[in-house]
Scaffold this active site. Structure first.
Site, PDB file in Angstrom:
ATOM      1  N   ASN A  78      40.564  70.506  55.263  1.00  0.00           N
ATOM      2  CA  ASN A  78      40.209  70.598  53.845  1.00  0.00           C
ATOM      3  C   ASN A  78      40.198  69.164  53.316  1.00  0.00           C
ATOM      4  OD1 ASN A  78      40.009  70.990  51.125  1.00  0.00           O
ATOM      5  ND2 ASN A  78      41.745  72.402  50.960  1.00  0.00           N
ATOM      6  N   LYS A  87      43.802  67.662  54.105  1.00  0.00           N
ATOM      7  CA  LYS A  87      44.829  68.582  54.597  1.00  0.00           C
ATOM      8  C   LYS A  87      44.332  69.177  55.908  1.00  0.00           C
ATOM      9  CE  LYS A  87      46.181  70.140  50.038  1.00  0.00           C
ATOM     10  NZ  LYS A  87      45.878  71.187  49.105  1.00  0.00           N
ATOM     11  N   ARG A 146      36.592  73.506  55.135  1.00  0.00           N
ATOM     12  CA  ARG A 146      36.408  74.091  53.813  1.00  0.00           C
ATOM     13  C   ARG A 146      35.307  73.304  53.097  1.00  0.00           C
ATOM     14  NH1 ARG A 146      39.808  73.168  48.407  1.00  0.00           N
ATOM     15  NH2 ARG A 146      38.800  74.786  47.184  1.00  0.00           N
ATOM     16  N   HIS A 174      37.256  79.608  44.969  1.00  0.00           N
ATOM     17  CA  HIS A 174      38.408  80.268  45.608  1.00  0.00           C
ATOM     18  C   HIS A 174      37.978  81.519  46.386  1.00  0.00           C
ATOM     19  CE1 HIS A 174      40.905  78.658  41.984  1.00  0.00           C
ATOM     20  NE2 HIS A 174      41.089  77.847  43.017  1.00  0.00           N
ATOM     21  N   LEU A 228      46.232  82.505  40.944  1.00  0.00           N
ATOM     22  CA  LEU A 228      46.790  81.635  39.908  1.00  0.00           C
ATOM     23  C   LEU A 228      47.507  80.456  40.560  1.00  0.00           C
ATOM     24  CD1 LEU A 228      48.345  84.458  37.628  1.00  0.00           C
ATOM     25  CD2 LEU A 228      45.982  83.623  37.672  1.00  0.00           C
ATOM     26  N   ARG A 238      43.020  72.398  33.105  1.00  0.00           N
ATOM     27  CA  ARG A 238      41.650  72.710  32.673  1.00  0.00           C
ATOM     28  C   ARG A 238      41.677  73.742  31.552  1.00  0.00           C
ATOM     29  NH1 ARG A 238      39.836  74.166  38.467  1.00  0.00           N
ATOM     30  NH2 ARG A 238      39.992  72.154  39.510  1.00  0.00           N
ATOM     31  N   ASP A 252      53.009  72.248  35.262  1.00  0.00           N
ATOM     32  CA  ASP A 252      53.677  72.976  36.341  1.00  0.00           C
ATOM     33  C   ASP A 252      54.488  74.139  35.770  1.00  0.00           C
ATOM     34  OD1 ASP A 252      55.609  73.751  38.395  1.00  0.00           O
ATOM     35  OD2 ASP A 252      54.881  71.979  39.457  1.00  0.00           O
ATOM     36  N   PHE A 253      54.272  75.330  36.332  1.00  0.00           N
ATOM     37  CA  PHE A 253      54.916  76.528  35.770  1.00  0.00           C
ATOM     38  C   PHE A 253      56.420  76.572  35.995  1.00  0.00           C
ATOM     39  CE2 PHE A 253      52.067  79.489  33.676  1.00  0.00           C
ATOM     40  CZ  PHE A 253      50.920  78.726  33.741  1.00  0.00           C
ATOM     41  N   GLY A 291      50.072  79.649  44.055  1.00  0.00           N
ATOM     42  CA  GLY A 291      51.361  79.073  43.622  1.00  0.00           C
ATOM     43  C   GLY A 291      52.058  79.832  42.497  1.00  0.00           C
ATOM     44  N   ILE A 292      51.352  80.090  41.422  1.00  0.00           N
ATOM     45  CA  ILE A 292      51.964  80.772  40.277  1.00  0.00           C
ATOM     46  C   ILE A 292      52.006  82.282  40.522  1.00  0.00           C
ATOM     47  CG2 ILE A 292      51.701  81.236  37.802  1.00  0.00           C
ATOM     48  CD1 ILE A 292      50.039  78.462  37.851  1.00  0.00           C
ATOM     49  N   GLY A 293      50.907  82.838  40.996  1.00  0.00           N
ATOM     50  CA  GLY A 293      50.834  84.279  41.250  1.00  0.00           C
ATOM     51  C   GLY A 293      51.908  84.752  42.218  1.00  0.00           C
ATOM     52  N   GLU A 294      52.241  83.890  43.212  1.00  0.00           N
ATOM     53  CA  GLU A 294      53.225  84.282  44.221  1.00  0.00           C
ATOM     54  C   GLU A 294      54.660  83.994  43.808  1.00  0.00           C
ATOM     55  OE1 GLU A 294      52.109  82.307  47.915  1.00  0.00           O
ATOM     56  OE2 GLU A 294      50.021  82.863  47.562  1.00  0.00           O
ATOM     57  N   GLU A 349      44.428  80.610  52.975  1.00  0.00           N
ATOM     58  CA  GLU A 349      43.034  80.192  53.100  1.00  0.00           C
ATOM     59  C   GLU A 349      42.752  79.577  54.471  1.00  0.00           C
ATOM     60  OE1 GLU A 349      43.730  78.540  49.084  1.00  0.00           O
ATOM     61  OE2 GLU A 349      41.568  78.761  48.838  1.00  0.00           O
TER      62      GLU A 349
HETATM   63  P1  ADP Z   1      46.505  74.465  44.283  1.00  0.00           P
HETATM   64  O1  ADP Z   1      45.496  75.020  43.327  1.00  0.00           O
HETATM   65  O2  ADP Z   1      46.739  72.992  44.121  1.00  0.00           O
HETATM   66  O3  ADP Z   1      46.338  74.935  45.712  1.00  0.00           O
HETATM   67  P2  ADP Z   1      48.907  76.103  44.306  1.00  0.00           P
HETATM   68  O4  ADP Z   1      48.306  77.427  44.570  1.00  0.00           O
HETATM   69  O5  ADP Z   1      49.719  75.450  45.354  1.00  0.00           O
HETATM   70  O6  ADP Z   1      47.832  75.092  43.729  1.00  0.00           O
HETATM   71  O7  ADP Z   1      49.790  76.248  42.976  1.00  0.00           O
HETATM   72  C1  ADP Z   1      50.511  75.171  42.464  1.00  0.00           C
HETATM   73  C2  ADP Z   1      51.236  75.605  41.207  1.00  0.00           C
HETATM   74  O8  ADP Z   1      52.067  76.731  41.485  1.00  0.00           O
HETATM   75  C3  ADP Z   1      52.184  74.556  40.662  1.00  0.00           C
HETATM   76  O9  ADP Z   1      51.556  73.658  39.817  1.00  0.00           O
HETATM   77  C4  ADP Z   1      53.178  75.402  39.903  1.00  0.00           C
HETATM   78  O10 ADP Z   1      52.672  75.578  38.575  1.00  0.00           O
HETATM   79  C5  ADP Z   1      53.150  76.742  40.584  1.00  0.00           C
HETATM   80  N1  ADP Z   1      54.405  77.019  41.306  1.00  0.00           N
HETATM   81  C6  ADP Z   1      54.743  76.640  42.555  1.00  0.00           C
HETATM   82  N2  ADP Z   1      55.985  77.066  42.861  1.00  0.00           N
HETATM   83  C7  ADP Z   1      56.443  77.721  41.776  1.00  0.00           C
HETATM   84  C8  ADP Z   1      57.667  78.402  41.454  1.00  0.00           C
HETATM   85  N3  ADP Z   1      58.666  78.500  42.331  1.00  0.00           N
HETATM   86  N4  ADP Z   1      57.775  78.967  40.226  1.00  0.00           N
HETATM   87  C9  ADP Z   1      56.755  78.884  39.335  1.00  0.00           C
HETATM   88  N5  ADP Z   1      55.600  78.272  39.579  1.00  0.00           N
HETATM   89  C10 ADP Z   1      55.430  77.697  40.779  1.00  0.00           C
END
Ligand code: ADP
Length: 398
Positions: A7, A14, A91, A180, A209, A241, A284-285, A332-335, A385
Site C-alpha cells: 500500500n 505499508k 492497493r 474503501h 469508521l 475532513r 483521534d477518538f 479504527g473507530i468502528g472496531e 484489507e
Molecule cells: P486509517 O483510515 O488511517 O486506516 P484506522 O482505521 O486505523 O485509520 O483508524 C484510526 C482511528 O481509529 C484513530 O484516529 C482513532 O480515532 C481511532 N481509534 C483507534 N484506536 C482506538 C481506540 N482504542 N478507541 C477509540 N478510537 C480508536
C-alpha cells in the site's frame, strides 16, 4: 503461495507478506519519510519484536529494496529468497469506471490506471510509483492491482450521478465513485459468513469508521450506494475532513477569509471534521472519548455530530434498500470505540435494535453486539484489507 501486499503512498509504504494457504500474516511493516530526511523502516515478523532502522530512502525503489532485504534477512526474515514470493498485490485508490474488478498489471493496464490519475491526484500517482518500483526489482513476479473504487462500481446510476450538467459526466466522468471498497466487500462477506447466511440474501450496511470514514449499502451481495463521492471528501464527518457540506460555503469562506479555492479545500480536508468541530481538541477518538467522558463541551459537540451523521446515513440506506438485516462497524473507530457504536445505535430504535452491552465491550472479534431478540443484527467485524488484497491477487494469478 506467499503474497506481498503493498500500500504505497507519496512518502510512506505499508507492506505485509501473507501466506495465501493459511491466510496468516508472516511479516509486516512500514517505510516512512521516503524522499525526506530521516526515512525509516519498521519491520516485524509475526510474533517477533518490532525493529526500526533509520536509513536513507531517496525514492520508492530504495524503500522496496529495503523491504525485500528485510523479508529475506537470514536472521529475522521469513523467506529464503525472493523466488518464494509468488505474487505482489497492490492497493490502488482510484480505478475510475474502467476497473470494476482487480486486474493483473501489465504495460497496457498500467497506462489505463494512469489515466485515472486526474481523479485521485494525491493517491494514484504514488500507487503507480510503488508498482513501478516493484516491477523493477521483481520483474518476473506477477503483480495485481486491487482498486478502492471497484466494489462500488455496481451502484445504479441514480445513486452515482450528481445533480450537475450531464456534460460534466460525459466530458470528465464527474460522478460518485466511493472508496474503501476492499474493506466494505471484505466486511459484508465476512458478516454473512459469521451469521451462516447466504450473502446474496442479505441487506447489509457497513460503517467503515477510521481516519477516513464511509458507509455502504450492500444488497444481495452488490454495493448499491456508498457515502464517499468523486473524492473521499463527501459523506460522513471524518477525523479532519468535513464530509457533506453546502457547496456554497466554499465561496462564502473564500470571500470572508480572503483565501483561494485551494486554501479553502485544504481546510475542508485537513482542518475540519471532528478536529475542526472540537475546536482543535483532536481528530483521534481516543482523545474525544476521554473529553466526552469528562464533559468537555468541545468533545461532546464533535462526538454528537459525528454519531448523528452516521445514524442519518444508516437511515438513508435503509430507505435505499427497503430494509436492512445487518449493520456492521469496522476500522479504527468502528472496531474500538464502544461509545460511538452505542450512540449510533440509540438512533436505531425504529429498526428494533437492542444492544448487548457486554458484547459491545469486547474487542478484536467478529461478533454480534445485539441481543438474539434484536430485530436487526448489529456486528463488529474487524476489517482486513491486506488479506482481501492477497485473496484477490491469488485468484487472479492462479
Ligand atoms: P486509517 O483510515 O488511517 O486506516 P484506522 O482505521 O486505523 O485509520 O483508524 C484510526 C482511528 O481509529 C484513530 O484516529 C482513532 O480515532 C481511532 N481509534 C483507534 N484506536 C482506538 C481506540 N482504542 N478507541 C477509540 N478510537 C480508536
Amino acid at each position: 503461495m506467499k503474497v506481498l501486499v503493498i500500500n504505497c503512498g507519496s512518502s510512506s509504504l505499508k507492506f505485509q507478506l501473507i501466506d495465501a494457504e493459511s491466510e496468516q500474516c508472516l511479516a509486516k511493516g512500514i517505510c516512512e519519510r521516503i524522499g525526506i530526511d530521516g526515512s525509516m523502516i519498521t519491520y516485524a515478523r509475526e510474533g517477533g519484536e518490532k525493529e526500526r532502522k533509520v536509513t536513507p530512502m531517496p525514492d520508492h525503489t530504495e524503500a522496496i529494496r529495503l523491504v525485500l532485504e528485510a523479508l529475506t534477512n537470514p536472521k529475522t526474515g521469513v523467506v529464503a529468497s525472493l523466488e518464494e514470493i509468488g505474487a505482489v498485490g497492490h492497493r490502488v485508490v482510484h480505478g475510475g469506471e474502467k476497473f470494476a474488478q482487480s486486474v493483473v498489471l501489465d504495460r497496457e493496464v498500467l497506462a489505463a490506471v494512469e489515466e485515472c490519475n486526474d481523479l485521485a491526484p494525491l493517491h494514484n500517482p504514488a500507487n503507480l510509483i510503488g508498482i513501478e518500483a516493484c516491477r523493477k526489482l521483481m520483474p518476473d513476479t506477477p503483480m495485481v492491482g486491487v482498486f478502492d473504487t471497484a466494489f462500488h462500481q455496481t451502484m445504479p446510476e441514480e445513486a452515482y450521478m450528481y445533480g450537475l450538467p450531464y456534460e460534466y459526466y460525459q466530458k470528465y466522468k464527474v460522478r460518485r465513485y466511493g472508496f474503501h471498497g476492499t474493506s466494505h466487500s471484505y466486511v459484508s462477506r465476512r458478516a454473512a459468513e459469521v451469521l451462516g447466511r447466504p450473502y446474496e440474501d442479505l441487506k447489509i450496511i457497513v460503517c467503515h469508521l477510521g481516519n477516513g470514514a464511509s458507509i455502504s449499502a450492500v444488497k444481495n451481495g452488490r454495493c448499491v450506494d456508498t457515502s464517499m463521492g468523486l473524492t473521499p471528501l463527501e459523506g460522513l464527518m471524518m477525523g479532519t475532513r468535513s464530509g457533506d457540506i453546502d457547496p456554497a460555503i466554499i465561496e462564502f469562506l473564500a470571500n470572508k477569509e480572503e483565501r483561494n479555492i485551494g486554501e479553502v479545500m485544504a481546510v475542508l480536508n485537513k482542518k475540519s471534521g471532528v478536529l475542526g468541530l472540537s475546536d482543535n481538541l483532536s481528530s483521534d477518538f481516543r482523545d474525544l472519548e476521554d473529553g466526552y467522558n469528562a464533559g468537555d463541551p468541545n468533545a461532546v459537540r464533535a462526538m454528537k455530530a459525528y454519531c448523528y451523521r452516521v445514524a442519518k446515513y444508516i437511515g438513508s440506506y435503509v430507505a435505499a434498500m427497503n430494509g436492512v438485516d445487518v449493520i456492521c462497524f469496522t476500522a479504527g473507530i468502528g472496531e474500538n470505540a464502544p461509545l460511538v457504536r452505542t450512540s449510533v445505535c440509540e438512533y436505531l430504535g425504529y429498526l428494533g435494535v437492542e444492544l448487548d452491552q457486554e458484547a459491545n465491550g469486547k474487542r478484536g472479534q467478529d461478533i454480534a453486539i445485539t441481543t438474539p431478540e434484536s430485530r436487526t443484527t448489529v456486528m463488529v467485524i474487524p476489517t482486513n484489507e491486506e488479506l482481501a488484497i492477497a485473496r484477490e491477487t491469488v485468484r487472479l494469478v492462479k
